[in-house]
Design an enzyme around this catalytic site. Structure first.
Site, PDB file in Angstrom:
ATOM      1  N   TYR A  51       0.818  -1.218   0.000  1.00 42.15           N
ATOM      2  CA  TYR A  51       0.000   0.000   0.000  1.00 42.15           C
ATOM      3  C   TYR A  51       0.853   1.271   0.000  1.00 42.15           C
ATOM      4  O   TYR A  51       0.402   2.309   0.464  1.00 42.15           O
ATOM      5  CB  TYR A  51      -0.947  -0.006   1.198  1.00 42.15           C
ATOM      6  CG  TYR A  51      -2.160  -0.913   1.026  1.00 42.15           C
ATOM      7  CD1 TYR A  51      -3.029  -0.756  -0.064  1.00 42.15           C
ATOM      8  CD2 TYR A  51      -2.465  -1.899   1.956  1.00 42.15           C
ATOM      9  CE1 TYR A  51      -4.140  -1.575  -0.223  1.00 42.15           C
ATOM     10  CE2 TYR A  51      -3.584  -2.723   1.804  1.00 42.15           C
ATOM     11  CZ  TYR A  51      -4.416  -2.546   0.711  1.00 42.15           C
ATOM     12  OH  TYR A  51      -5.530  -3.348   0.563  1.00 42.15           O
ATOM     13  N   PHE A  59      -6.172   7.462   6.491  1.00 40.97           N
ATOM     14  CA  PHE A  59      -6.562   6.104   6.881  1.00 40.97           C
ATOM     15  C   PHE A  59      -5.428   5.093   6.766  1.00 40.97           C
ATOM     16  O   PHE A  59      -5.596   3.921   7.101  1.00 40.97           O
ATOM     17  CB  PHE A  59      -7.755   5.636   6.028  1.00 40.97           C
ATOM     18  CG  PHE A  59      -7.510   5.685   4.540  1.00 40.97           C
ATOM     19  CD1 PHE A  59      -6.848   4.641   3.889  1.00 40.97           C
ATOM     20  CD2 PHE A  59      -7.931   6.775   3.779  1.00 40.97           C
ATOM     21  CE1 PHE A  59      -6.604   4.677   2.524  1.00 40.97           C
ATOM     22  CE2 PHE A  59      -7.694   6.816   2.405  1.00 40.97           C
ATOM     23  CZ  PHE A  59      -7.027   5.765   1.779  1.00 40.97           C
ATOM     24  N   THR A  93     -14.866   0.507  -4.198  1.00 41.71           N
ATOM     25  CA  THR A  93     -14.107   0.511  -2.938  1.00 41.71           C
ATOM     26  C   THR A  93     -15.031   0.634  -1.729  1.00 41.71           C
ATOM     27  O   THR A  93     -14.841  -0.044  -0.720  1.00 41.71           O
ATOM     28  CB  THR A  93     -13.096   1.683  -2.957  1.00 41.71           C
ATOM     29  OG1 THR A  93     -12.277   1.535  -4.120  1.00 41.71           O
ATOM     30  CG2 THR A  93     -12.219   1.679  -1.716  1.00 41.71           C
ATOM     31  N   ARG A 104     -18.166  -6.990  -2.956  1.00 38.57           N
ATOM     32  CA  ARG A 104     -18.369  -5.968  -1.914  1.00 38.57           C
ATOM     33  C   ARG A 104     -19.828  -5.556  -1.819  1.00 38.57           C
ATOM     34  O   ARG A 104     -20.336  -5.276  -0.723  1.00 38.57           O
ATOM     35  CB  ARG A 104     -17.477  -4.757  -2.202  1.00 38.57           C
ATOM     36  CG  ARG A 104     -15.986  -5.030  -1.940  1.00 38.57           C
ATOM     37  CD  ARG A 104     -15.128  -3.922  -2.511  1.00 38.57           C
ATOM     38  NE  ARG A 104     -13.715  -4.056  -2.191  1.00 38.57           N
ATOM     39  CZ  ARG A 104     -12.751  -3.351  -2.787  1.00 38.57           C
ATOM     40  NH1 ARG A 104     -13.055  -2.474  -3.733  1.00 38.57           N
ATOM     41  NH2 ARG A 104     -11.490  -3.523  -2.435  1.00 38.57           N
ATOM     42  N   HIS A 117      -9.155  -7.550  -1.902  1.00 35.58           N
ATOM     43  CA  HIS A 117      -8.303  -6.679  -2.703  1.00 35.58           C
ATOM     44  C   HIS A 117      -8.195  -7.228  -4.114  1.00 35.58           C
ATOM     45  O   HIS A 117      -8.142  -8.436  -4.304  1.00 35.58           O
ATOM     46  CB  HIS A 117      -6.886  -6.610  -2.101  1.00 35.58           C
ATOM     47  CG  HIS A 117      -5.888  -5.992  -3.050  1.00 35.58           C
ATOM     48  ND1 HIS A 117      -5.735  -4.635  -3.171  1.00 35.58           N
ATOM     49  CD2 HIS A 117      -5.038  -6.548  -3.967  1.00 35.58           C
ATOM     50  CE1 HIS A 117      -4.825  -4.381  -4.109  1.00 35.58           C
ATOM     51  NE2 HIS A 117      -4.384  -5.519  -4.601  1.00 35.58           N
ATOM     52  N   GLU A 128       2.321  -7.044  -7.878  1.00 39.40           N
ATOM     53  CA  GLU A 128       1.783  -7.572  -6.618  1.00 39.40           C
ATOM     54  C   GLU A 128       1.909  -9.094  -6.552  1.00 39.40           C
ATOM     55  O   GLU A 128       2.189  -9.643  -5.476  1.00 39.40           O
ATOM     56  CB  GLU A 128       0.325  -7.120  -6.447  1.00 39.40           C
ATOM     57  CG  GLU A 128       0.224  -5.609  -6.231  1.00 39.40           C
ATOM     58  CD  GLU A 128      -1.209  -5.075  -6.269  1.00 39.40           C
ATOM     59  OE1 GLU A 128      -2.156  -5.871  -6.393  1.00 39.40           O
ATOM     60  OE2 GLU A 128      -1.373  -3.838  -6.167  1.00 39.40           O
TER      61      GLU A 128
HETATM   62  P1  DAT Z   1      -9.374  -0.529  -3.844  1.00 38.69           P
HETATM   63  O1  DAT Z   1      -9.151  -1.529  -2.734  1.00 38.69           O
HETATM   64  O2  DAT Z   1     -10.816  -0.537  -4.295  1.00 38.69           O
HETATM   65  O3  DAT Z   1      -8.400  -0.678  -4.984  1.00 38.69           O
HETATM   66  P2  DAT Z   1      -7.819   1.813  -3.055  1.00 38.69           P
HETATM   67  O4  DAT Z   1      -6.675   1.200  -3.768  1.00 38.69           O
HETATM   68  O5  DAT Z   1      -8.192   3.222  -3.382  1.00 38.69           O
HETATM   69  O6  DAT Z   1      -9.159   0.930  -3.218  1.00 38.69           O
HETATM   70  O7  DAT Z   1      -7.554   1.760  -1.488  1.00 38.69           O
HETATM   71  C1  DAT Z   1      -6.997   0.598  -0.908  1.00 38.69           C
HETATM   72  C2  DAT Z   1      -7.737   0.287   0.372  1.00 38.69           C
HETATM   73  O8  DAT Z   1      -7.555   1.362   1.297  1.00 38.69           O
HETATM   74  C3  DAT Z   1      -9.253   0.145   0.231  1.00 38.69           C
HETATM   75  O9  DAT Z   1      -9.640  -1.146  -0.207  1.00 38.69           O
HETATM   76  C4  DAT Z   1      -9.713   0.442   1.616  1.00 38.69           C
HETATM   77  C5  DAT Z   1      -8.740   1.527   2.073  1.00 38.69           C
HETATM   78  N1  DAT Z   1      -9.310   2.852   1.811  1.00 38.69           N
HETATM   79  C6  DAT Z   1      -9.316   3.524   0.636  1.00 38.69           C
HETATM   80  N2  DAT Z   1      -9.936   4.697   0.745  1.00 38.69           N
HETATM   81  C7  DAT Z   1     -10.330   4.781   2.033  1.00 38.69           C
HETATM   82  C8  DAT Z   1     -11.048   5.750   2.804  1.00 38.69           C
HETATM   83  N3  DAT Z   1     -11.460   6.901   2.245  1.00 38.69           N
HETATM   84  N4  DAT Z   1     -11.282   5.480   4.104  1.00 38.69           N
HETATM   85  C9  DAT Z   1     -10.873   4.333   4.667  1.00 38.69           C
HETATM   86  N5  DAT Z   1     -10.197   3.369   4.011  1.00 38.69           N
HETATM   87  C10 DAT Z   1      -9.938   3.599   2.720  1.00 38.69           C
HETATM   88 MG    MG Z   2      -6.342  -0.356  -5.032  1.00 38.36          MG
END
Ligand code: DAT
Ligand code: MG
Length: 151
Positions: A51, A59, A93, A104, A117, A128
């Protein structure tokens, strides 16, 4: 056509809630090929690397705590168009905005507990897969159903 790889992970909430079989089943039924699978306790350093693009987000610390809070199920799935298709099967997400019929949309309510994920591009799929699996942990094989899935 290019065969891509995607990294799919059942997060600790999905494992704790007994959703591992349900989630694997959705990719299996679709017709993608499973080439890697393991139950794994993720160390903090690996979660941070996975990440790293989100470092600095408010977060981020709780995200790292969540992902390392219990075992995850790590998978690699392969196929033509697998990355974008897996994202569609997973849904948005925020699970409250995810369409019914998606993982989801059907199985979760909160972004911070969104059960699964999936890689967001073919490049990240390969990155990954290589990050979470050691060389030799992935299997190259030909499913018996292959000719019944693609002409
Ligand atoms: P995704 O998992 O849909 O690819 P992402 O890559 O933007 O989403 O973010 C990775 C993870 O981080 C997501 O599954 C949950 C967490 N996350 C993202 N945005 C968030 C938010 N606004 N508040 C809390 N957790 C968040
Ligand atoms: Mg992502």
């Amino acid at each position: 056509e290019q065969v891509d790889q995607t990294y799919i992970m059942v997060k600790p909430d999905g494992v704790q809630r007994g959703l591992v079989g349900e989630i694997i089943s959705r990719f299996e039924r679709k017709g993608f090929k499973l080439t890697g699978l393991k139950l794994f306790q993720c160390p903090k350093e690996l979660a941070e690397e996975h990440y790293k693009d989100l470092k600095g987000k408010p977060f981020y610390p709780t995200l790292i705590d969540y992902i390392t809070s219990g075992p995850v199920v790590c998978m690699v799935w392969e196929g033509v168009g697998v990355v974008a298709s897996a994202r569609k099967l997973i849904g948005s997400t925020n699970p409250l905005q995810a369409e019914p019929g998606t993982i989801r949309g059907d199985l979760a309510v909160q972004t911070g507990r969104n059960v699964v994920h999936g890689s967001d591009s073919p490049e990240n799929g390969r990155r990954e897969a290589a990050l979470w699996f050691k060389e030799g942990e992935l299997c190259e094989w030909t499913p018996a159903q292959a000719p019944w899935l693609m002409e």
